[in-house]
Write an enzyme that holds these catalytic residues in place. Structure first.
Site, mmCIF file in Angstrom:
data_model
loop_
_atom_site.group_PDB
_atom_site.id
_atom_site.type_symbol
_atom_site.label_atom_id
_atom_site.label_comp_id
_atom_site.label_asym_id
_atom_site.label_seq_id
_atom_site.Cartn_x
_atom_site.Cartn_y
_atom_site.Cartn_z
ATOM 1 N N HIS A 54 27.404 11.095 -48.587
ATOM 2 C CA HIS A 54 27.663 11.402 -49.993
ATOM 3 C C HIS A 54 28.904 12.274 -50.045
ATOM 4 O O HIS A 54 29.006 13.262 -49.326
ATOM 5 C CB HIS A 54 26.468 12.129 -50.612
ATOM 6 C CG HIS A 54 26.454 12.080 -52.097
ATOM 7 N ND1 HIS A 54 27.380 12.758 -52.863
ATOM 8 C CD2 HIS A 54 25.651 11.417 -52.971
ATOM 9 C CE1 HIS A 54 27.132 12.523 -54.141
ATOM 10 N NE2 HIS A 54 26.086 11.710 -54.237
ATOM 11 N N ARG A 68 25.265 1.355 -49.863
ATOM 12 C CA ARG A 68 24.302 1.297 -50.969
ATOM 13 C C ARG A 68 24.951 1.669 -52.296
ATOM 14 O O ARG A 68 25.666 2.669 -52.400
ATOM 15 C CB ARG A 68 23.169 2.275 -50.685
ATOM 16 C CG ARG A 68 22.124 2.374 -51.764
ATOM 17 C CD ARG A 68 21.101 3.404 -51.360
ATOM 18 N NE ARG A 68 21.716 4.706 -51.281
ATOM 19 C CZ ARG A 68 21.514 5.690 -52.141
ATOM 20 N NH1 ARG A 68 20.681 5.515 -53.154
ATOM 21 N NH2 ARG A 68 22.105 6.843 -52.003
ATOM 22 N N GLU A 97 26.911 5.955 -62.791
ATOM 23 C CA GLU A 97 27.274 6.456 -61.463
ATOM 24 C C GLU A 97 28.308 5.517 -60.872
ATOM 25 O O GLU A 97 28.557 4.424 -61.401
ATOM 26 C CB GLU A 97 26.033 6.592 -60.569
ATOM 27 C CG GLU A 97 25.188 7.792 -60.962
ATOM 28 C CD GLU A 97 23.964 8.007 -60.099
ATOM 29 O OE1 GLU A 97 23.691 7.173 -59.207
ATOM 30 O OE2 GLU A 97 23.257 9.004 -60.328
ATOM 31 N N HIS A 156 23.607 11.153 -46.212
ATOM 32 C CA HIS A 156 22.779 11.116 -47.423
ATOM 33 C C HIS A 156 21.717 10.017 -47.393
ATOM 34 O O HIS A 156 20.606 10.216 -47.889
ATOM 35 C CB HIS A 156 23.712 10.904 -48.614
ATOM 36 C CG HIS A 156 23.021 10.890 -49.942
ATOM 37 N ND1 HIS A 156 22.340 11.980 -50.435
ATOM 38 C CD2 HIS A 156 22.915 9.914 -50.888
ATOM 39 C CE1 HIS A 156 21.841 11.677 -51.635
ATOM 40 N NE2 HIS A 156 22.159 10.436 -51.921
ATOM 41 N N ARG A 182 31.009 4.684 -53.056
ATOM 42 C CA ARG A 182 30.768 5.963 -52.392
ATOM 43 C C ARG A 182 31.455 6.063 -51.033
ATOM 44 O O ARG A 182 31.939 7.120 -50.650
ATOM 45 C CB ARG A 182 29.255 6.107 -52.227
ATOM 46 C CG ARG A 182 28.804 7.487 -51.985
ATOM 47 C CD ARG A 182 27.312 7.561 -52.052
ATOM 48 N NE ARG A 182 26.848 7.756 -53.412
ATOM 49 C CZ ARG A 182 25.561 7.897 -53.740
ATOM 50 N NH1 ARG A 182 24.648 7.859 -52.793
ATOM 51 N NH2 ARG A 182 25.201 8.066 -54.982
HETATM 52 C C1 SIN Z 1 23.464 11.032 -56.674
HETATM 53 O O1 SIN Z 1 22.845 11.437 -57.636
HETATM 54 O O2 SIN Z 1 24.675 11.113 -56.512
HETATM 55 C C2 SIN Z 1 22.680 10.399 -55.598
HETATM 56 C C3 SIN Z 1 22.054 9.199 -56.108
HETATM 57 C C4 SIN Z 1 21.774 8.295 -54.993
HETATM 58 O O3 SIN Z 1 22.029 8.645 -53.850
HETATM 59 O O4 SIN Z 1 21.340 7.183 -55.258
#
Ligand code: SIN
Length: 513
Positions: A233, A372, A118, A337, A278
């Site tokens: 998000h 985060r 990620e 989010h 993010r």
């Molecule tokens: C996601 O899957 O993009 C969200 C994961 C997260 O917010 O930690």
């Protein structure tokens, strides 16, 4: 209910039935504990909606120090480095705890944990279960484990409305249930109530999560930390439904791109592009939308043909609004989010109020800093639940006192949503924040069903006003740069009300700040 309540007196009370609450209850066993849940266990917890899984340094090319470095970089100078170190080094053991409790993690044909990538992680380290259904699978296993543990008493469809405090320490919980108000006398209360998404129009959280734990803690006099840091998000599905379906960052981890209506990958100027931290991706998408473009996620090439198999929940959400991800671009926009801020706690979850602990999203340990790192929050909840349980078990109940019960109507966040959505979004400015703080103070003082959500919103607005810089997820158009020194923020309900009152009566911002 009254006989049950007497039977249950003296047990630690956990408020909240998501992953943090369930894990704390399981770690406390065999000590008897009472868990209060607003709905049927697992039905309304944002944990159950988590797609991303848990981040832990489990790969052969990985180590906790690398995970820590990524976390500190994403946190933009504001993480508590020692808290982050301790939590992240405990991450791999937390995955083992969950596996022991019956969570069926995704594995390779050889039986090793399958690790996803990620944004802003330098290694593949996200553990998933059931593809993009990680939260659902974890909740399935934990709810089953809790139901099978006789020392955990669960009351469902009950809402904690106030903490009783005497001589500065917690003495019980006042709650509303279907038969009326109830009071649970006890001197050990653990908040595990989740986040604040229900205070916003556009959120990926259940609308029933609107900061109830923050309101309980603040009204009990607790110190709250870093409230201004709210994560948006970048890739929520921009359809008619609210809350908005999340399109996991793992999809970009598998190669999906972000494009506009002309097909241009407008993030190519951002370092890391689609896999930048993010906050940076959310701001770039937000600005492009504000400039009149439409923004989409393109999964057609990569992950391509495997998309629906790898991400069945997302594929089904797309099909639900008439989008075939194999053929169509997926419209996206940023949505609230996660809340990095929360009740200030140490690593044992102790708040500033004796007898009150907090765990999970409602707590602020300092791990997340100003932004985060993806999938660090479930790891934090599982790791910290063990330490919270140890601390609670080691603290005798010397505070419970019977009290008068009174009926407090259920809170209603709807009047607060337009205010927070407007003033506390991806970008903020002083005038908007000041106006929001002023109106939220008025709502709070009406002492009606909007009072608690307004109190939470007002504290966030004041914290955002007082942070005259941009850092991580807090971006001020009137203060676009970092301040010279990174400082975590702290606030109480009293200090926030005093600041908001002064703001309301002052002709200019500058005379107050
Ligand atoms: C996601 O899957 O993009 C969200 C994961 C997260 O917010 O930690």
């Amino acid at each position: 209910m009254s006989m049950d309540v007497l039977d249950l007196a003296g047990r630690p009370v956990i408020i909240g039935g998501g992953i943090a609450g369930l894990m704390t209850a399981l770690h406390l066993a065999p000590e008897p504990v009472l868990l209060l849940s607003r709905s049927r266990l697992g039905a309304d917890a944002s944990s159950a909606w988590a797609q991303g899984g848990l981040a832990a340094s489990l790969g052969e090319d990985d180590e906790p120090a690398l995970h820590l470095a990524d976390t500190l970089a994403a946190g933009d100078g504001l993480c508590d480095a020692e808290a982050a170190r301790r939590i992240l080094y405990a991450g791999p053991a937390a995955i083992e705890d969950l596996a022991r409790l019956g969570v069926r993690f995704d594995r390779t044909p050889e039986g090793a944990l399958r690790l996803g990538l990620e944004a802003a992680h330098c290694r593949r380290r996200i553990v998933h279960a059931d593809g993009d259904g990680s939260g659902r699978e974890i909740m399935r296993a934990l709810v089953a484990a809790v139901r099978a543990t006789p020392t955990i008493a669960v009351i469902e469809n009950i809402e904690a409305r106030r903490l009783a405090v005497e001589d500065g320490r917690v003495t019980g919980v006042l709650a509303n249930c279907s038969t009326g108000p109830a009071f649970f006398a006890n001197g050990r209360v653990i908040l595990a109530t989740g986040g604040i998404g229900g205070l916003f129009h556009d959120t990926t959280n259940p609308l029933g999560s609107y900061g109830q734990g923050l309101a309980l803690a603040a009204r009990a006099g607790a110190v709250l930390a870093d409230l201004e840091f709210i994560q948006f998000h970048p890739t929520a599905l921009d359809g008619p439904g609210r809350p908005m379906p999340l399109i996991s960052e793992a999809v970009r981890g598998e190669g999906a791109t972000i494009v506009d209506e002309t097909g241009r990958r407008f993030l190519d100027g951002v370092r890391g592009a689609e896999l930048a931290p993010r906050d940076m991706v959310a701001r770039a998408v937000w600005r492009h939308l504000a400039d009149g473009h439409r923004v989409f996620l393109d999964v057609r090439e990569r992950p391509g043909a495997t998309f629906a198999r790898q991400f069945p929940t997302i594929a089904s959400a797309c099909r639900g609004v008439g989008i075939d991800p194999a053929r169509d671009l997926i419209p996206i926009r940023p949505a609230q989010h996660y809340h990095m801020g929360g009740v200030a706690v140490d690593l044992a979850g102790r708040t500033s109020v004796p007898g009150l602990w907090a765990c999970g999203e409602v707590a602020s340990t300092g791990l997340h800093g100003a932004n985060r790192l993806a999938s660090n929050s479930l790891t934090e909840a599982v790791v910290c639940a063990r330490w919270v349980a140890e601390s609670v078990a080691g603290s005798p109940d010397d505070g419970g006192k019977p009290a008068m019960v009174s009926d407090l109507p259920a809170p209603d966040p709807r009047p607060v949503r337009p205010l927070l959505s407007h003033a506390l979004g991806v970008t903020r400015d002083g005038e908007g924040l000041k106006e929001a703080a002023r109106v939220l103070l008025l709502l709070l003082q009406r002492h009606d069903t909007a009072s608690d959500p307004a109190a939470v919103g007002m504290m966030i607005a004041v914290a955002a006003l007082l942070r005259r810089e941009s850092r991580g997820a807090h971006f001020r158009t009137d203060f676009p740069l970092h301040a010279a020194v990174a400082r975590r923020s702290q606030i109480t309900l009293d200090t926030a009300m005093a600041a908001a009152r002064e703001l309301a009566s002052s002709p200019t911002l500058e005379s107050v700040l």
